[in-house]
Design a protein around this motif. Sequence first.
Motif, PDB file in Angstrom:
ATOM      1  N   LEU A  34      38.688  35.247  32.963  1.00 22.40           N
ATOM      2  CA  LEU A  34      39.399  36.470  33.324  1.00 22.40           C
ATOM      3  C   LEU A  34      39.426  37.441  32.150  1.00 22.40           C
ATOM      4  N   ILE A  37      36.247  39.264  32.104  1.00 22.91           N
ATOM      5  CA  ILE A  37      36.205  40.285  33.145  1.00 22.91           C
ATOM      6  C   ILE A  37      37.032  41.501  32.751  1.00 22.91           C
ATOM      7  N   CYS A  75      44.897  39.898  41.531  1.00 21.50           N
ATOM      8  CA  CYS A  75      43.584  39.532  41.002  1.00 21.50           C
ATOM      9  C   CYS A  75      43.111  38.260  41.701  1.00 21.50           C
ATOM     10  N   ILE A  77      39.617  35.584  41.669  1.00 18.13           N
ATOM     11  CA  ILE A  77      38.306  35.193  41.154  1.00 18.13           C
ATOM     12  C   ILE A  77      37.782  34.043  42.004  1.00 18.13           C
ATOM     13  N   LYS A  95      28.463  41.024  33.478  1.00 19.72           N
ATOM     14  CA  LYS A  95      29.425  41.476  34.468  1.00 19.72           C
ATOM     15  C   LYS A  95      29.017  42.846  34.997  1.00 19.72           C
ATOM     16  N   ALA A 125      34.787  38.658  41.415  1.00 21.56           N
ATOM     17  CA  ALA A 125      36.219  38.930  41.265  1.00 21.56           C
ATOM     18  C   ALA A 125      36.557  40.292  41.833  1.00 21.56           C
ATOM     19  N   GLN A 227      38.550  28.847  43.472  1.00 18.34           N
ATOM     20  CA  GLN A 227      39.128  30.192  43.546  1.00 18.34           C
ATOM     21  C   GLN A 227      40.526  30.203  42.948  1.00 18.34           C
TER      22      GLN A 227
END
Length: 291
Positions: A34, A37, A75, A77, A95, A125, A227
């Motif tokens: 995360l 990201i 959020c 993912i 990304k 995501a 997930q």
Amino acid sequence: MKYIAHSDYYFSYVSGPHYDDLDKNYKISPWNLLFHIECELDTAHVEVPSHVIQTPFYFAAHAPGTTVNAFTRFCQITILPAYHLQPHWNLSLRKDQWFSYLGNTSYCKDVAVKNALTDEPLAKAVNHLVRVDIKTQQPSKLPDKWYREISKDQLTRSKPLQGFKQPPRPDNSYLFTTEVTSSCVDSYQHQNMALHVKNCWDAGSAAACSNQLSQFNTDLAYYDLKQVSFLYQGEVVIGDILQVACWELPNKLSTLCFTMTKGSKVVGQCQMEFYHNSPRTLKSVLGKAKL
């Protein structure tokens, strides 16, 4: 890091691995994924004078004249099987990030995560963010130029992701307590979304290692995550004492539920689903060491 700017609203960047990315099972942990990201050269959501030079990790709080910032509401993912089937110690991640929804004061950004060398998809995501005026702490309308300059073909969502329905917390759910320290917060003294996920991950690992879960019996690092979804519901700042409740989702024991509270107030909810048929998941890790 390497950045490829396709436009002000669609770009790619390559990073990793970072220091301390890998967990004890030598995989990039979900909260570090995360972080990958979140670390971007995107300043579209802030208002910065043109003379300010934009550099990686140059956040709104550090830009003179900034009046608005964006805060994540939700959020999610999704991690593909390929993510778990390759070594991570030298894994570079690409990304691709773009705006997928525009509302009145909020928007969504989607991210496709790939192996930077092979272009193999590894994860995807979506973040739902709210644009907020820093001084008033009230939602701020999106700039008109976003609607003019962002292609309608690019907007793949007609509405923002709504999150998930959290079942009632059982009375016998495992409770994990942690404190927000100075190393956990940003320049606003707020704890980052990635560290919220870490708190839940730690709670799940502690519950499993304490034999409080029926299908997990050791550190979550040894299970293949499918997930993770997190719904931000309240402010978390330095010095706060957080209690994270953890339990298994009824009728779907491969999913763990988490509710994070500060005192009597719920400040976040999370769900983590694991691959039930993975050779490293669901009671197939009896030989692994405990925490």
